[in-house]
Structures are given as C-alpha cells and as structure tokens.
Design a protein around this motif. Structure first.
Motif, short mmCIF file in Angstrom:
data_model
loop_
_atom_site.label_atom_id
_atom_site.label_comp_id
_atom_site.label_asym_id
_atom_site.label_seq_id
_atom_site.Cartn_x
_atom_site.Cartn_y
_atom_site.Cartn_z
N PHE A 195 0.82 -1.21 0.00
CA PHE A 195 0.00 0.00 0.00
C PHE A 195 0.86 1.27 0.00
CE2 PHE A 195 -3.42 -2.94 0.99
CZ PHE A 195 -4.46 -2.39 0.26
N VAL A 196 2.06 1.18 0.56
CA VAL A 196 2.99 2.31 0.46
C VAL A 196 3.36 2.52 -1.01
CG1 VAL A 196 5.34 3.08 0.95
CG2 VAL A 196 3.92 2.20 2.79
N GLN A 197 3.66 1.42 -1.71
CA GLN A 197 4.02 1.53 -3.13
C GLN A 197 2.86 2.06 -3.96
OE1 GLN A 197 7.36 -2.07 -3.33
NE2 GLN A 197 5.69 -2.01 -4.77
N LEU A 198 1.64 1.64 -3.63
CA LEU A 198 0.48 2.16 -4.34
C LEU A 198 0.33 3.67 -4.10
CD1 LEU A 198 -2.18 -0.63 -3.72
CD2 LEU A 198 -1.32 0.10 -5.95
N GLY A 201 3.82 5.42 -5.62
CA GLY A 201 4.24 5.11 -6.98
C GLY A 201 5.41 4.14 -6.98
N LEU A 202 5.93 3.86 -8.16
CA LEU A 202 6.95 2.82 -8.31
C LEU A 202 8.37 3.37 -8.37
CD1 LEU A 202 5.14 0.60 -10.97
CD2 LEU A 202 5.17 0.34 -8.48
N GLU A 203 8.56 4.62 -8.07
CA GLU A 203 9.90 5.21 -8.18
C GLU A 203 10.91 4.49 -7.31
OE1 GLU A 203 12.16 9.51 -7.42
OE2 GLU A 203 9.98 9.40 -7.53
N GLN A 204 10.49 4.10 -6.10
CA GLN A 204 11.44 3.48 -5.18
C GLN A 204 11.90 2.10 -5.65
OE1 GLN A 204 9.69 2.02 -1.41
NE2 GLN A 204 7.73 2.77 -2.17
N VAL A 205 11.13 1.40 -6.51
CA VAL A 205 11.55 0.08 -6.95
C VAL A 205 12.12 0.11 -8.37
CG1 VAL A 205 9.92 -1.13 -5.49
CG2 VAL A 205 9.24 -0.49 -7.80
N SER A 206 12.21 1.31 -8.97
CA SER A 206 12.74 1.40 -10.33
C SER A 206 14.09 2.09 -10.37
CB SER A 206 11.75 2.15 -11.23
OG SER A 206 11.51 3.46 -10.73
N ARG A 207 14.65 2.32 -9.20
CA ARG A 207 15.96 2.99 -9.15
C ARG A 207 17.06 2.01 -9.53
NH1 ARG A 207 14.98 6.03 -3.31
NH2 ARG A 207 13.53 7.59 -4.09
#
Length: 207
Positions: A195-198, A201-207
């Motif tokens: 729910f944090v990612q939702l 957004g997905l910036e934190q997992v696309s670095r």
C-alpha cells in the motif's frame, strides 16, 4: 408481487445457488473437476441439467460462485468509506482486517476446507482462466467507484493486481506447509509495503 414475496423468492433462489454449488464442489474435491460431469452434479442436486444451466452458465461457475459476493468488494469498500478517508486508506484498512480475521480471500486461511478449495481452484487451469474474468469485473467495478476515466482505471488495475498478488503469496506459503499464524506477521508487512508503493508510486523500486 409484494416486497415480502419477492424477498422470499430471492432467498429461495440464493439457497438453491448455494446448495447446488456446495454439492458440485464436494464432488469435484472427491473426484477431480474434470472427472465430474454437469449431468452428475444436476442429478446429485436433484434438478435437471437445463435448470442447472439457468443458475450456472458454465461448469466453472459452480466453483467460482463462492467468489460472487466478493466481485465488487473493493468497490463497496471505497463507496462506503468513512468521511475524510481516502479510497486507498479504506482498502488498506479492509485488507488488514481481513488478514486479522483470516479471511480466505486474503489467502491467509489454513482451515482444511479452505485449503482443499484453493487446491481445487489453483490446480484446475480452466478455473484459473475463469478467475481472471472475475478479477476483470472487480477491476471495472472499482474503477467506477473511483470515478471512471483513465486515471481511475489505471488505479483500479494496480489495486486489484496488488490484492491478487498478496493473496497468492499468502496462499503459496500456506500450501507449502506454513500455518496462517506463522505467515501472519510477514503478510501484514507485505501488505503495508504494497500500500505504500500504491500510494507513492513505483519510483522506489525502479531505481
């Protein structure tokens, strides 16, 4: 027809749905989905085959009937949220409450009957394929509750996918032998992360 008669008729209809579905699932669990014919289910439920198809358009619907009450669940949570509560906050609260209650929809339920049903469901390709249709309708209902339009459709698609993945991961671990109690802590942590990612957004997992 009076409201009372209409209500009685609807209750009888729902009881028939449930009785036929329960009879079918019991047979599928005992012998396998592909080894039980619709005619056999109709005979066991003491109804004709045409009558059965009036209730259940396909053989797969006999199993997925158990999901019918949940098809618009996310949409109902959003529509019924408390004043000032965001849609995402309401869905998070609802999912965490489901984990706490060991709701089978969250995948976090190790009751033998639920385990058997999930093994039937996920072990039958035609049922898995039909389940995607259910998820598509759930997504459309949620998009309407969020206001329609492309942004709402994108959000609904992401949310439904997240809920599915969380439930599948919980079910995978329980099917592998862990108890619901053992999985609970990490299931909550995974839900919180999701729910944090939702929300961010997905910036934190696309670095």
């Amino acid at each position: 027809m009076s409201d009372e008669k209409t209500s009685l008729r609807e209750r009888k209809k729902q009881l028939t749905y449930q009785a036929v579905s329960d009879a079918a699932i019991a047979m599928f669990l005992e012998r396998g989905f592909d080894k039980v014919s619709v005619a056999e289910v109709a005979a066991a439920a003491d109804i004709s085959k045409p009558t059965l198809f009036r209730y259940f358009p396909s053989k797969e619907d006999l199993v997925l009937h158990r999901f019918s009450d949940h098809e618009d669940e996310a949409a109902r949570v959003v529509s019924g949220r408390a004043p000032g509560e965001t849609p995402l906050a309401a869905l998070r609260r609802h999912f965490l409450d489901g984990l706490d209650r060991r709701d089978p929809v969250t995948g976090l339920c190790d009751h033998p009957a639920v385990l058997a049903f999930h093994r039937l469901l996920y072990g039958t390709p035609s049922l898995v394929a039909r389940l995607y249709g259910y998820q598509g309708r759930s997504e459309k209902a949620l998009a309407r509750a969020l206001g329609n339009g492309v942004p709402a459709r994108l959000a609904a698609g992401q949310i439904v996918a997240v809920l599915r993945i969380l439930a599948e991961e919980n079910w995978r671990r329980i099917d592998a032998g862990e108890s619901a109690e053992q999985v609970y802590g990490s299931a909550v942590a995974s839900a919180e992360l999701a729910f944090v990612q939702l929300r961010t957004g997905l910036e934190q997992v696309s670095r």
